[in-house]
Structures are given as C-alpha cells and as structure tokens.
Design an enzyme around this catalytic site. Structure first.
Site, PDB file in Angstrom:
ATOM      1  N   HIS A 162      -7.660   9.518  -1.156  1.00 14.10           N
ATOM      2  CA  HIS A 162      -6.884   9.499   0.080  1.00 14.10           C
ATOM      3  C   HIS A 162      -7.630  10.085   1.280  1.00 14.10           C
ATOM      4  O   HIS A 162      -7.486   9.598   2.407  1.00 14.10           O
ATOM      5  CB  HIS A 162      -5.571  10.244  -0.135  1.00 14.10           C
ATOM      6  CG  HIS A 162      -4.483   9.825   0.792  1.00 14.10           C
ATOM      7  ND1 HIS A 162      -3.158   9.804   0.428  1.00 14.10           N
ATOM      8  CD2 HIS A 162      -4.504   9.388   2.074  1.00 14.10           C
ATOM      9  CE1 HIS A 162      -2.417   9.384   1.447  1.00 14.10           C
ATOM     10  NE2 HIS A 162      -3.212   9.127   2.449  1.00 14.10           N
TER      11      HIS A 162
ATOM     12  N   TYR B 234       2.960  10.105  -0.697  1.00 16.28           N
ATOM     13  CA  TYR B 234       4.082   9.532   0.055  1.00 16.28           C
ATOM     14  C   TYR B 234       5.424   9.773  -0.639  1.00 16.28           C
ATOM     15  O   TYR B 234       6.473   9.685   0.005  1.00 16.28           O
ATOM     16  CB  TYR B 234       3.910   8.022   0.248  1.00 16.28           C
ATOM     17  CG  TYR B 234       2.723   7.581   1.061  1.00 16.28           C
ATOM     18  CD1 TYR B 234       1.940   8.485   1.774  1.00 16.28           C
ATOM     19  CD2 TYR B 234       2.373   6.230   1.120  1.00 16.28           C
ATOM     20  CE1 TYR B 234       0.847   8.061   2.508  1.00 16.28           C
ATOM     21  CE2 TYR B 234       1.285   5.799   1.865  1.00 16.28           C
ATOM     22  CZ  TYR B 234       0.520   6.719   2.544  1.00 16.28           C
ATOM     23  OH  TYR B 234      -0.569   6.278   3.268  1.00 16.28           O
TER      24      TYR B 234
ATOM     25  N   LYS C  68      -3.049   5.822  -3.793  1.00 17.97           N
ATOM     26  CA  LYS C  68      -4.120   6.743  -3.433  1.00 17.97           C
ATOM     27  C   LYS C  68      -3.962   8.078  -4.152  1.00 17.97           C
ATOM     28  O   LYS C  68      -2.841   8.550  -4.372  1.00 17.97           O
ATOM     29  CB  LYS C  68      -4.143   6.976  -1.918  1.00 17.97           C
ATOM     30  CG  LYS C  68      -4.149   5.711  -1.096  1.00 17.97           C
ATOM     31  CD  LYS C  68      -4.138   6.019   0.396  1.00 17.97           C
ATOM     32  CE  LYS C  68      -3.705   4.832   1.211  1.00 17.97           C
ATOM     33  NZ  LYS C  68      -2.248   4.558   1.098  1.00 17.97           N
TER      34      LYS C  68
ATOM     35  N   ASP D 274       0.839  -1.203   0.000  1.00 18.58           N
ATOM     36  CA  ASP D 274       0.000   0.000   0.000  1.00 18.58           C
ATOM     37  C   ASP D 274       0.870   1.247   0.000  1.00 18.58           C
ATOM     38  O   ASP D 274       1.698   1.432   0.888  1.00 18.58           O
ATOM     39  CB  ASP D 274      -0.896  -0.002   1.242  1.00 18.58           C
ATOM     40  CG  ASP D 274      -1.734   1.268   1.345  1.00 18.58           C
ATOM     41  OD1 ASP D 274      -2.891   1.237   0.893  1.00 18.58           O
ATOM     42  OD2 ASP D 274      -1.226   2.291   1.864  1.00 18.58           O
TER      43      ASP D 274
END
Length: 293
Positions: free
Chosen positions: A110, A52, A77, A47
């Site tokens: 998200h 990120y 996401k 994931d």
C-alpha cells in the site's frame, strides 16, 4: 474478459481493465451495493485494501452481481502494519478470506516504509512467493516514488506490474510516469478526478476541483459529456489506469461511459496545463503504520 473498459497488458502478460471502481472511504454498508452496481454497469476491476475495512463487502458485492469470478479483476493492498515476510503471508490469507476468493488478480504494497525498508522488501518477497504459487496473478506497489521503486527492484526479482499513485489534472506526475515507462510498470491513478483536494485538509488546492476548471468544463460541453467523464478520458488517452470512487449509482454508471469519444492532443495538453506539481494527499514518506488506524 467482458465489460466496457479497454484493457492494459501488464509486464507479465496479464490483462487488466484500464478503468475500475475504487472503494477508499466507501462505508462497509454502502460498498457491496456499489460493487454490484459497478459490475452490472460493465466494470470489471474492483480496487480495495486491507486498511479500508470493506474487503468483506467487496466480496459480497461480487457474488451479488452474478458476474463470474474469472470476469472480475480484484485488487487489494497490504498495510504497513503487516510488512515483513511471514506477516505479509498471513495478511494475504486474511484478505483473501474476507473477500471470499480463492486467488487475487493484483496484490499491492500500500505504501513504501522508508524508515523500515527491509520490512518493505520482505513483504514484497512474500508477494513474489504468492505470485510463484499462483495465488495472485500480478503484484505491484502503491505510492512509491521512482527512488523507492528502484531500491525495491534492486533487492527483489519481480518488477512491479503496477504502481498506484495520486494522479489527476492538478498533479500529473510526469517524471514518475516516465520512470514507470522505462521500467515497464503501469501507472494507476487513485483520486483520478482530483477529489483528494476536497477531503485532504492540507491540500495546496484544498476545496478546489479540476472538474470546475474552465478547460475541463469547456471540453465537456464540446462533447456533451460531464467534466468527470472528460478527466477520466484524459487518463485513458495517456495509457493510464484509473479507479474513480463512488457509491452513487448514477455516478458509477457515468464514470464508465467514456469509451465512445476521444480527446485531441490539444485537449489533453490543455488539461495537462492545470498541473501544479504539488500532491493533494499525504507525502508517502510521512505515512506510518497507524496513519489510518
């Protein structure tokens, strides 16, 4: 799909591993090795997220693992800055390119964007198109409340397969999980070990970890397991999906070694009793497009 984890069937029939590796706050230079290590230790769910900043390294880690693409369930996401229909389609292409993949297994919004919910709906409709076009196998959301979910479902066609939310022994989310059950949405836990309380400064139990609470420690000693393994088993016993994060090889291996024991109903209840009803991380309604920029 091979691997050590049990599987969960999503509302469209797709099979998803119950346990996976999360890479939030994993530095890019550590992410590829962590992903490779996880896959070589039997993980089959990875994931990540656009925000990120490590999608490229996730893809590199998958390639380096020598585990076939069809054996790996990959989630990423969509960030709020790319909400909107056309924006979401472009952002998906960017994520897919960074990952080096031809398709995704799960694509999530998200966060909700309550102050611009029309853009949330538009982004989800773009995800519906990606699903219809076969570019993603399932779609869902993250950090949505029951109200957010119902508002989204009322304005779209596909019920989210997953809602990924903060969930751990200090914040067990009973009401939201009940709402998910009624809607056919799988509950997936981020910060499943309660680590958010160690890094989020305003957490009600800042600096405290459920891994140090007596009920968890005592159960771990009873089974010859670690507290982390007990808490992850607590998730699995309740039909939840969990995505613990680690970049340490021994922790990665430890976290998936939870399928050789079971907790009793009393043990699950003892861990449930640690619930404070208070989230450790941010209130989803407070998140802005530049919150993690």
């Amino acid at each position: 799909m091979t691997g050590k984890s049990t599987m969960i069937t999503l509302n469209n029939g797709v099979q998803m591993p119950a346990l996976g590796l999360g890479v939030f706050q994993s530095a890019p230079e550590e992410t590829a090795t962590a992903v490779t290590t996880a896959l070589q230790n039997g993980y089959r769910l990875i994931d990540t997220a656009a925000v990120y900043g490590n999608e490229k390294e996730v893809g590199e880690g998958i390639v380096a693992s020598d585990v076939g693409r069809d054996e790996v369930f990959v989630t990423t996401k969509l960030w709020l800055s790319d909400f909107g229909y056309d924006e979401a389609l472009r952002a998906f292409d960017s994520s897919l390119d960074k990952l080096g993949l031809d398709y995704l297994d799960l694509y999530l919004l998200h966060f909700p964007f309550p102050s611009a919910f029309d853009s949330t709906v538009a982004a989800y409709k773009a995800a519906e198109k990606l699903l219809a076009d076969g570019r993603v196998r399932a779609i869902g959301v993250s950090n949505f409340s029951a109200e957010h979910l119902n508002n989204l479902i009322d304005r779209t066609d596909v019920v989210p397969a997953v809602n990924q939310v903060e969930l751990h022994p200090y914040f067990v989310q009973r009401r939201l999980r009940e709402a998910h059950t009624g809607l056919g949405v799988v509950t997936q836990a981020w910060s499943p070990l309660g680590g958010v309380n160690l890094y989020w400064p305003s957490a009600p139990k800042a600096g405290q970890s459920p891994l140090e609470d007596p009920p968890v420690v005592e159960i771990a000693a009873r089974y010859g397991k670690t507290p982390a393994q007990v808490v992850l088993r607590w998730h699995i016993e309740q039909g939840l999906s969990a995505i613990p994060k680690s970049v340490r090889a021994h922790r990665i291996a430890e976290n998936i070694d939870i399928f050789d024991f079971q907790l009793t109903a009393d043990e699950v209840a003892a861990i449930d009793a640690l619930d404070t009803g208070l989230r450790g991380g941010p209130d989803p309604d407070s998140i802005k497009a530049d919150s993690f920029g």
